[in-house]
Design an enzyme around this catalytic site. Structure first.
Site, PDB file in Angstrom:
ATOM      1  N   SER A 197       8.371 -30.696 -37.096  1.00 34.12           N
ATOM      2  CA  SER A 197       9.255 -30.339 -38.211  1.00 34.12           C
ATOM      3  C   SER A 197      10.213 -29.211 -37.842  1.00 34.12           C
ATOM      4  CB  SER A 197       8.452 -29.984 -39.465  1.00 34.12           C
ATOM      5  OG  SER A 197       7.599 -28.900 -39.217  1.00 34.12           O
ATOM      6  N   LYS A 220       6.323 -25.075 -46.965  1.00 34.51           N
ATOM      7  CA  LYS A 220       7.485 -24.597 -46.220  1.00 34.51           C
ATOM      8  C   LYS A 220       8.538 -24.024 -47.164  1.00 34.51           C
ATOM      9  CE  LYS A 220       6.394 -27.681 -42.512  1.00 34.51           C
ATOM     10  NZ  LYS A 220       6.469 -29.009 -42.006  1.00 34.51           N
TER      11      LYS A 220
END
Length: 137
Positions: free
Chosen positions: A35, A78
């Site tokens: 990611s 996140k």
């Protein structure tokens, strides 16, 4: 970067002056690390174009060699980390748009989200304009 040098205004001389090899070893957890793909690519683009990354923008997403942005896991965590760090904008994969429902409403209200499908969109959002970078030099 080489494949899109013309679009990014990266000179052939600048490419010849730099040689990069990124080795990302397999993590202990499946999917650990991918990611960060758009962030690592944005960092390289920033270096080669001499355009700083906007300090208010966070990002997450996998990237293919063709420049497509792929979805990631753990979007809620996140986004909460970006919010806690004081960021105001977050670039996310388009295919993670539905995952924003998991983010608390008060946090969503304080952030601007940019769902993207391509690395070109990421760079447009994340890098300072070329003229601003030239003024700072």
């Amino acid at each position: 970067m080489r494949a899109h040098a013309d679009e990014l205004d990266i000179t052939p001389e600048n490419l010849r002056q730099h040689s990069f090899h990124l080795h990302v070893p397999a993590g202990a957890i499946p999917k650990d690390g991918p990611s960060a793909g758009i962030a690592m690519t944005t960092a390289l683009a920033s270096l080669l174009t001499r355009r700083p990354v906007k300090h208010t923008v966070g990002m997450t997403g996998e990237v293919t060699l063709q420049g497509r942005v792929l979805p990631i896991g753990g979007l809620k965590q996140k986004v909460l980390a970006a919010h806690a760090a004081g960021l105001r904008e977050v670039i996310i994969p388009e295919r993670n748009r539905a995952d924003l429902e998991d983010v608390p409403e008060d946090v969503r209200a304080e952030l601007t989200f940019h769902p993207v499908m391509t690395l070109g969109e990421v760079l447009e959002l994340a890098l300072e304009p070329a003229h601003a970078a030239q003024l700072a030099a």
